[in-house]
Write a protein that holds these residues in place. Structure first.
Motif, mmCIF file in Angstrom:
data_model
loop_
_atom_site.group_PDB
_atom_site.id
_atom_site.type_symbol
_atom_site.label_atom_id
_atom_site.label_comp_id
_atom_site.label_asym_id
_atom_site.label_seq_id
_atom_site.Cartn_x
_atom_site.Cartn_y
_atom_site.Cartn_z
ATOM 1 N N LEU A 97 -61.103 23.987 85.319
ATOM 2 C CA LEU A 97 -61.774 22.778 84.845
ATOM 3 C C LEU A 97 -63.277 23.039 84.865
ATOM 4 C CD1 LEU A 97 -61.995 19.788 84.111
ATOM 5 C CD2 LEU A 97 -61.377 19.210 86.456
ATOM 6 N N PHE A 98 -63.871 23.067 83.676
ATOM 7 C CA PHE A 98 -65.283 23.404 83.526
ATOM 8 C C PHE A 98 -66.088 22.119 83.321
ATOM 9 C CE2 PHE A 98 -62.761 26.944 81.944
ATOM 10 C CZ PHE A 98 -63.330 28.050 82.573
ATOM 11 N N HIS A 99 -67.051 21.877 84.208
ATOM 12 C CA HIS A 99 -67.876 20.676 84.154
ATOM 13 C C HIS A 99 -69.275 21.055 83.677
ATOM 14 C CE1 HIS A 99 -64.987 18.816 87.166
ATOM 15 N NE2 HIS A 99 -64.892 20.097 87.493
ATOM 16 N N MET A 100 -69.695 20.523 82.535
ATOM 17 C CA MET A 100 -71.057 20.733 82.046
ATOM 18 C C MET A 100 -71.967 19.697 82.695
ATOM 19 S SD MET A 100 -70.107 21.456 78.042
ATOM 20 C CE MET A 100 -71.817 21.398 77.488
ATOM 21 N N LYS A 101 -72.955 20.182 83.455
ATOM 22 C CA LYS A 101 -73.789 19.295 84.260
ATOM 23 C C LYS A 101 -75.270 19.617 84.094
ATOM 24 C CE LYS A 101 -70.495 16.962 86.320
ATOM 25 N NZ LYS A 101 -70.375 15.491 86.179
ATOM 26 N N GLY A 102 -76.094 18.621 84.426
ATOM 27 C CA GLY A 102 -77.531 18.820 84.505
ATOM 28 C C GLY A 102 -77.939 19.085 85.939
ATOM 29 N N ASP A 103 -79.137 18.648 86.305
ATOM 30 C CA ASP A 103 -79.630 18.943 87.653
ATOM 31 C C ASP A 103 -79.006 18.063 88.733
ATOM 32 O OD1 ASP A 103 -80.872 16.560 87.075
ATOM 33 O OD2 ASP A 103 -82.904 17.379 87.054
ATOM 34 N N SER A 104 -78.095 17.165 88.344
ATOM 35 C CA SER A 104 -77.438 16.306 89.337
ATOM 36 C C SER A 104 -76.249 16.994 90.006
ATOM 37 C CB SER A 104 -76.944 15.014 88.671
ATOM 38 O OG SER A 104 -75.913 15.306 87.726
ATOM 39 N N PHE A 105 -75.920 18.211 89.563
ATOM 40 C CA PHE A 105 -74.668 18.810 90.034
ATOM 41 C C PHE A 105 -74.677 19.068 91.540
ATOM 42 C CE2 PHE A 105 -76.937 22.797 89.859
ATOM 43 C CZ PHE A 105 -76.296 23.607 90.777
ATOM 44 N N THR A 106 -75.839 19.347 92.133
ATOM 45 C CA THR A 106 -75.873 19.635 93.576
ATOM 46 C C THR A 106 -75.504 18.400 94.389
ATOM 47 O OG1 THR A 106 -78.275 19.250 93.531
ATOM 48 C CG2 THR A 106 -77.523 21.534 93.417
ATOM 49 N N SER A 107 -76.045 17.239 94.002
ATOM 50 C CA SER A 107 -75.710 16.009 94.733
ATOM 51 C C SER A 107 -74.262 15.620 94.482
ATOM 52 C CB SER A 107 -76.655 14.877 94.336
ATOM 53 O OG SER A 107 -76.579 14.610 92.959
ATOM 54 N N GLU A 108 -73.765 15.847 93.270
ATOM 55 C CA GLU A 108 -72.363 15.554 92.977
ATOM 56 C C GLU A 108 -71.441 16.441 93.804
ATOM 57 O OE1 GLU A 108 -71.022 15.258 88.970
ATOM 58 O OE2 GLU A 108 -72.917 14.423 88.253
ATOM 59 N N LEU A 109 -71.786 17.715 93.894
ATOM 60 C CA LEU A 109 -70.958 18.645 94.659
ATOM 61 C C LEU A 109 -70.957 18.280 96.135
ATOM 62 C CD1 LEU A 109 -69.187 21.126 94.185
ATOM 63 C CD2 LEU A 109 -71.201 22.559 94.558
ATOM 64 N N ALA A 110 -72.108 17.849 96.642
ATOM 65 C CA ALA A 110 -72.199 17.460 98.046
ATOM 66 C C ALA A 110 -71.396 16.198 98.338
ATOM 67 C CB ALA A 110 -73.664 17.247 98.424
ATOM 68 N N SER A 111 -71.145 15.397 97.306
ATOM 69 C CA SER A 111 -70.423 14.133 97.482
ATOM 70 C C SER A 111 -68.910 14.287 97.365
ATOM 71 C CB SER A 111 -70.908 13.111 96.444
ATOM 72 O OG SER A 111 -72.281 12.843 96.593
ATOM 73 N N VAL A 112 -68.427 15.484 97.053
ATOM 74 C CA VAL A 112 -66.980 15.690 96.921
ATOM 75 C C VAL A 112 -66.333 15.615 98.309
ATOM 76 C CG1 VAL A 112 -65.157 17.285 96.230
ATOM 77 C CG2 VAL A 112 -67.251 17.133 94.868
ATOM 78 N N PRO A 113 -65.362 14.730 98.502
ATOM 79 C CA PRO A 113 -64.678 14.647 99.805
ATOM 80 C C PRO A 113 -64.048 15.989 100.169
ATOM 81 C CG PRO A 113 -64.112 12.765 98.429
ATOM 82 C CD PRO A 113 -64.843 13.725 97.544
ATOM 83 N N ALA A 124 -67.389 12.286 83.961
ATOM 84 C CA ALA A 124 -67.298 11.626 85.263
ATOM 85 C C ALA A 124 -67.942 12.520 86.306
ATOM 86 C CB ALA A 124 -65.830 11.356 85.631
ATOM 87 N N ALA A 125 -68.293 11.920 87.450
ATOM 88 C CA ALA A 125 -68.791 12.715 88.567
ATOM 89 C C ALA A 125 -67.724 13.720 88.987
ATOM 90 C CB ALA A 125 -69.150 11.804 89.734
ATOM 91 N N LEU A 126 -68.156 14.805 89.596
ATOM 92 C CA LEU A 126 -67.239 15.888 89.952
ATOM 93 C C LEU A 126 -66.013 15.393 90.703
ATOM 94 C CD1 LEU A 126 -69.702 18.734 91.021
ATOM 95 C CD2 LEU A 126 -67.991 18.893 89.208
ATOM 96 N N HIS A 127 -66.219 14.613 91.771
ATOM 97 C CA HIS A 127 -65.080 14.218 92.593
ATOM 98 C C HIS A 127 -64.124 13.306 91.828
ATOM 99 C CE1 HIS A 127 -67.588 10.630 93.295
ATOM 100 N NE2 HIS A 127 -66.498 10.022 93.694
ATOM 101 N N LYS A 128 -64.681 12.425 90.957
ATOM 102 C CA LYS A 128 -63.823 11.551 90.173
ATOM 103 C C LYS A 128 -63.011 12.349 89.153
ATOM 104 C CE LYS A 128 -66.616 7.347 90.552
ATOM 105 N NZ LYS A 128 -67.383 6.321 89.791
ATOM 106 N N CYS A 129 -63.645 13.316 88.540
ATOM 107 C CA CYS A 129 -62.949 14.142 87.561
ATOM 108 C C CYS A 129 -61.837 14.950 88.225
ATOM 109 C CB CYS A 129 -63.944 15.072 86.874
ATOM 110 S SG CYS A 129 -63.278 15.934 85.444
ATOM 111 N N MET A 130 -62.116 15.492 89.401
ATOM 112 C CA MET A 130 -61.114 16.264 90.126
ATOM 113 C C MET A 130 -59.926 15.389 90.518
ATOM 114 S SD MET A 130 -63.979 18.354 92.304
ATOM 115 C CE MET A 130 -62.962 19.245 93.487
#
Length: 223
Positions: A173-189, A154-160
């Motif tokens: 909680l270790f999340h294995m991610k590709g190059d999308s991790f920066t946008s996912e991290l920026a989307s975390v409320p 799941a996306a970072l915020h959904k998993c959290m």
């Protein structure tokens, strides 16, 4: 195991993994070979890995899990089980459990057919340190998880959000991610960061493909 699978030819020798990761024991490498065979047998029937990655499975699935483990395992919460949330096809949980037979792994998968595959594969691999739970993450007991790995879950915020109750204070909680991790991290409320601390654990490059992958660590701050 009966999953309606049609047996495929067994894979070519896993010599590439043995070349890339010579430090891993022959027993571990043999378990990887068994796992690879089972993936090819049951892959189409229950959508385990995409057709496009079957020929590159050693790099994009096995190699990914092995290299992530080298970042993750030195900083685990000691003497606690390792959960694989949304284990699905068994990456990374089955690979990591073969690498670290002294540790207990709990594979959490809500899809009954995929959970049956996980049980079947772990049995074929003779992994005595693996338990499979047919559950959602939200159904796990509160504060029961101290170490968790996820890959393609799941996306970072959904998993959290899903992990907030089952994760113990101080849990990792270790999340294995590709190059999308920066946008996912920026989307975390921003309010989630009152419960979690997020950091970049590290990057690694997959063999043969030269793809750069990332592990993001989120640590639970509150009960």
């Amino acid at each position: 195991m009966c999953l309606g699978a049609k047996a495929e030819p067994t894979p070519a020798s896993q010599s590439r993994l043995r070349t890339w990761f010579p430090e891993l024991s022959d027993d571990t490498q043999s378990k990887f070979e068994i796992y690879h065979e089972e993936l090819l047998k049951f892959g189409k029937a229950i959508n385990l890995i995409s057709v496009s990655t079957q020929s590159r499975a050693e790099a994009v699935h096995f190699g990914d899990s092995i290299l992530a483990a080298k970042l993750i395992f030195p900083i685990l919460v000691p003497q606690k089980e390792i959960y694989d949330f949304g284990s699905g096809n068994g990456f990374p949980g089955l690979v990591m459990s073969a690498m670290y037979p002294q540790l207990k792994f709990i594979l959490v998968e809500r899809d009954g057919r995929k959970a049956e595959f996980l049980k079947h594969a772990s049995s074929k691999m003779n992994l005595l340190n693996v338990q499979t739970l047919i559950k959602t993450v939200e159904d796990l007991p509160d504060s029961s998880c101290h170490n968790v790995v996820t890959r393609g879950f799941a996306a970072l915020h959904k998993c959290m959000l899903m992990a907030r109750k089952p994760m113990a204070k101080g849990g990792k909680l270790f999340h294995m991610k590709g190059d999308s991790f920066t946008s996912e991290l920026a989307s975390v409320p921003s309010q989630l960061f009152s419960h979690w601390n997020a950091s970049l654990l590290g990057n690694y490059t997959l063999p043969e493909t030269n793809s750069v992958e990332t592990v993001v660590l989120t640590e639970k701050l509150t009960d």
